[in-house]
Scaffold this motif. Sequence first.
Motif, PDB file in Angstrom:
ATOM      1  N   THR A 188       5.383  29.593   2.763  1.00 13.38           N
ATOM      2  CA  THR A 188       4.733  28.532   1.960  1.00 13.38           C
ATOM      3  C   THR A 188       4.019  27.460   2.841  1.00 13.38           C
ATOM      4  N   TYR A 189       4.561  27.067   3.959  1.00 16.36           N
ATOM      5  CA  TYR A 189       3.932  25.943   4.881  1.00 16.36           C
ATOM      6  C   TYR A 189       2.580  26.267   5.710  1.00 16.36           C
ATOM      7  N   ARG A 190       2.307  27.684   5.710  1.00 18.06           N
ATOM      8  CA  ARG A 190       0.997  27.711   6.446  1.00 18.06           C
ATOM      9  C   ARG A 190       0.097  28.527   5.493  1.00 18.06           C
ATOM     10  N   VAL A 197      -4.885  19.301   0.386  1.00 12.66           N
ATOM     11  CA  VAL A 197      -5.324  20.030   1.178  1.00 12.66           C
ATOM     12  C   VAL A 197      -5.898  21.410   0.343  1.00 12.66           C
ATOM     13  N   LYS A 198      -6.893  21.639   0.264  1.00  6.99           N
ATOM     14  CA  LYS A 198      -7.131  22.813  -0.500  1.00  6.99           C
ATOM     15  C   LYS A 198      -6.454  24.275   0.134  1.00  6.99           C
ATOM     16  N   SER A 199      -6.066  24.232   1.251  1.00  8.45           N
ATOM     17  CA  SER A 199      -5.419  25.676   1.937  1.00  8.45           C
ATOM     18  C   SER A 199      -4.008  25.510   1.599  1.00  8.45           C
ATOM     19  N   ASP A 200      -3.460  24.400   0.908  1.00  5.90           N
ATOM     20  CA  ASP A 200      -2.239  24.127   0.460  1.00  5.90           C
ATOM     21  C   ASP A 200      -1.624  25.044  -0.229  1.00  5.90           C
ATOM     22  N   GLY A 201      -0.713  26.029  -0.122  1.00  9.17           N
ATOM     23  CA  GLY A 201      -0.221  26.650  -1.316  1.00  9.17           C
ATOM     24  C   GLY A 201       1.175  26.508  -2.046  1.00  9.17           C
ATOM     25  N   LEU A 202       1.723  25.520  -1.250  1.00  9.06           N
ATOM     26  CA  LEU A 202       3.195  24.914  -1.665  1.00  9.06           C
ATOM     27  C   LEU A 202       2.911  23.736  -2.727  1.00  9.06           C
ATOM     28  N   PHE A 203       1.830  22.864  -2.265  1.00  7.09           N
ATOM     29  CA  PHE A 203       1.559  21.945  -3.188  1.00  7.09           C
ATOM     30  C   PHE A 203      -0.112  21.653  -3.252  1.00  7.09           C
ATOM     31  N   PRO A 204      -0.475  22.502  -4.216  1.00  2.13           N
ATOM     32  CA  PRO A 204      -2.055  22.662  -4.205  1.00  2.13           C
ATOM     33  C   PRO A 204      -2.663  21.242  -4.451  1.00  2.13           C
ATOM     34  N   THR A 259      -0.589  20.761   7.386  1.00  2.00           N
ATOM     35  CA  THR A 259      -1.972  20.196   7.896  1.00  2.00           C
ATOM     36  C   THR A 259      -1.622  18.696   8.226  1.00  2.00           C
ATOM     37  N   PHE A 260      -0.522  18.225   7.487  1.00  5.16           N
ATOM     38  CA  PHE A 260      -0.122  16.827   7.709  1.00  5.16           C
ATOM     39  C   PHE A 260       0.479  16.515   9.210  1.00  5.16           C
ATOM     40  N   LEU A 261       1.217  17.848   9.576  1.00  3.36           N
ATOM     41  CA  LEU A 261       1.810  17.560  11.107  1.00  3.36           C
ATOM     42  C   LEU A 261       0.739  17.960  12.084  1.00  3.36           C
ATOM     43  N   LEU A 262      -0.447  18.484  11.978  1.00  5.41           N
ATOM     44  CA  LEU A 262      -1.291  18.866  13.058  1.00  5.41           C
ATOM     45  C   LEU A 262      -2.779  18.298  12.750  1.00  5.41           C
ATOM     46  N   ASP A 263      -3.152  17.568  11.749  1.00  6.64           N
ATOM     47  CA  ASP A 263      -4.304  17.361  11.838  1.00  6.64           C
ATOM     48  C   ASP A 263      -4.638  15.733  12.069  1.00  6.64           C
ATOM     49  N   LEU A 264      -4.831  15.529  13.218  1.00  4.04           N
ATOM     50  CA  LEU A 264      -4.998  14.169  13.522  1.00  4.04           C
ATOM     51  C   LEU A 264      -6.403  13.318  13.011  1.00  4.04           C
ATOM     52  N   GLU A 265      -7.075  14.261  12.865  1.00  2.00           N
ATOM     53  CA  GLU A 265      -8.652  13.759  12.698  1.00  2.00           C
ATOM     54  C   GLU A 265      -8.849  13.231  11.165  1.00  2.00           C
ATOM     55  N   HIS A 266      -8.434  14.386  10.232  1.00  2.00           N
ATOM     56  CA  HIS A 266      -8.507  14.168   9.123  1.00  2.00           C
ATOM     57  C   HIS A 266      -7.614  13.343   8.188  1.00  2.00           C
ATOM     58  N   VAL A 267      -6.176  13.720   8.612  1.00  2.00           N
ATOM     59  CA  VAL A 267      -4.961  13.263   7.851  1.00  2.00           C
ATOM     60  C   VAL A 267      -4.873  11.716   8.535  1.00  2.00           C
ATOM     61  N   GLY A 268      -4.561  11.847   9.846  1.00  2.00           N
ATOM     62  CA  GLY A 268      -4.417  10.829  10.506  1.00  2.00           C
ATOM     63  C   GLY A 268      -5.666   9.600  10.573  1.00  2.00           C
ATOM     64  N   LYS A 328       0.918  -1.307   0.131  1.00  2.00           N
ATOM     65  CA  LYS A 328      -0.267  -0.044   0.140  1.00  2.00           C
ATOM     66  C   LYS A 328       0.984   1.361   0.017  1.00  2.00           C
ATOM     67  N   VAL A 329       0.460   2.349  -0.689  1.00  2.00           N
ATOM     68  CA  VAL A 329       1.169   3.502  -0.846  1.00  2.00           C
ATOM     69  C   VAL A 329       0.258   4.584  -0.278  1.00  2.00           C
ATOM     70  N   VAL A 330       0.689   5.564   0.449  1.00  2.00           N
ATOM     71  CA  VAL A 330       0.134   6.676   0.983  1.00  2.00           C
ATOM     72  C   VAL A 330       1.039   7.974   1.018  1.00  2.00           C
ATOM     73  N   THR A 331       0.423   8.756   0.124  1.00  2.00           N
ATOM     74  CA  THR A 331       1.077  10.007  -0.130  1.00  2.00           C
ATOM     75  C   THR A 331       0.209  11.408  -0.015  1.00  2.00           C
ATOM     76  N   VAL A 332       0.611  12.249   0.733  1.00  2.00           N
ATOM     77  CA  VAL A 332       0.021  13.235   1.323  1.00  2.00           C
ATOM     78  C   VAL A 332       0.561  14.633   0.932  1.00  2.00           C
ATOM     79  N   SER A 333       0.089  15.580   0.405  1.00  2.00           N
ATOM     80  CA  SER A 333       0.325  17.093   0.038  1.00  2.00           C
ATOM     81  C   SER A 333       1.687  16.788  -0.922  1.00  2.00           C
TER      82      SER A 333
END
Length: 495
Positions: A302-304, A435-442, A475-484, A240-245
């Motif tokens: 670019t991170y936030r 993540v729609k609010s991601d400006g670095l990797f839209p 988001t990937f560092l902070l969002d336990l509910e949606h990403v995790g 299995k492969v998981v890729t986020v942002s």
Amino acid sequence: MNLFSRSVLGKRIFKNGMHKAVALQASSKSSNPAMQFPCLDKMEELSEQLRNKHGTCSSVDATSSPNNEPNYGKVRSGFKLYKSNQPLFLDYGGVLPKFQIAYETWGNLNKDASNAVLIHTGLSASSHAKSSPDNSQPGWWEQFIGPGNAMLDTNRFFVICTNVLGGCYGSTGPSSPDPADNLPYATRFPMLSVQDIIRGQQRLVKEQFCIEKLYASVGCSMGGMQSLAYAQQFPQAVEKVVTVSACARSHPSSIAMRHAQRQVLMADQHWKRGFYYPSDEEPNRILPHVGMKLAREIATVTYRSGPEWESRFGTERLNEDIPPVLCPDFLIETYLDHQGEKFSLEYDPNSFLYLSKTMDLFDLSQSHQDRSNRRRAEAQRALEKSDVEDKPPRLCDEPYEATKKRRTTTVEEAREDLRKGMEPIIGKELLVVGVKSDGLFPYWQQREIVDLLGGDKNIEHVELDESQSLFGHDTFLLDLEHVGGSIGRFLKNDF
């Protein structure tokens, strides 16, 4: 002693600056008083302290650094080392005659070695994703890993996390000794691709743990690039492969932003073209912390996300009742200043430069694969013949000439090239999170991954809108509910 506390020396520097300003004001009979710059005084003070301490951030920490590499202020203990004495031939023609990778593990490998999950890190993360008996400090993904955890349950999974090649937290990178002369590589370190990094990781997985097939490859940001590359390079070695942002190939806008960060860092007078590590001849060299601080501030933009910053900081100033200054004055400026200042003493600038360029070079296209295979084969033949004198000069040694060259392929041709290069991934169980609010990797870059793979039925695509996350790329560092939660459900589907 806190490096940012004001020492007697710092006070003297600050007062000297004030005296000069006052003298200038008096001599010119200015209509207004000269502005003060405590932010610049602070950086000058830190430079002086580092110099007097013989390069605090570049000093040897023999107790925690296996290669006597510099200590950059981050905890450097609790990891183990995989060491390879076999050369690693690289996509851009270089070679690492030998290398090591720092790694940490949580949970237990089952009898048939079928429950291993490999975590790939972002640019500046260490292998310390989770606390452990060997290192009780919280890891960078502390809440996402552990016994009974909804994402990575260590009662079920054997979790491995590495510090990437090119990094500075135990793995071989620019601050490591070159085996040819035992001096730091510095900018003699070869350029890496993301595929080079995962080829080193695959050796660790197979040789250190005898794992023939990972249950899952998981990564976010640069780690998401690695996760895709692992499936491309070793399709039979991962379930299995998981890729986020992440993306399938770096976009010009991201490349441009990272270019600006590198240019700021390299302009620091203490960078010395990468050779800033203390030596017997020059023991008082110091880290180019000013350039590093400013580069990190640009990166943090670019991170936030803008929506988060609007609700968190707005356009408020520290003190609305005093005149504005050119040093940090708005709340958002003080946030960026703090982030840059903190990072400037934690990470090796050369690692930052190399790995940010590695991200720029990321490309899963077939033409990139063909060129890389050819260059690696040529590097191997050259080494076998000990043909060191006939090696072509590195690009950075060639005189720079401005050019008006434009792209030689159409958008359609480039897309087809990319689709063909990603064919080994087709059929894999894949989770893609954007993540729609991601400006670095839209978010459209994650959609592109799904589209390039033909919208395969084995692909699960999750897209978080701004009502779910305002944290942007982080988001990937902070969002336990949606990403995790998304990752946890995906991994548990058939285990």
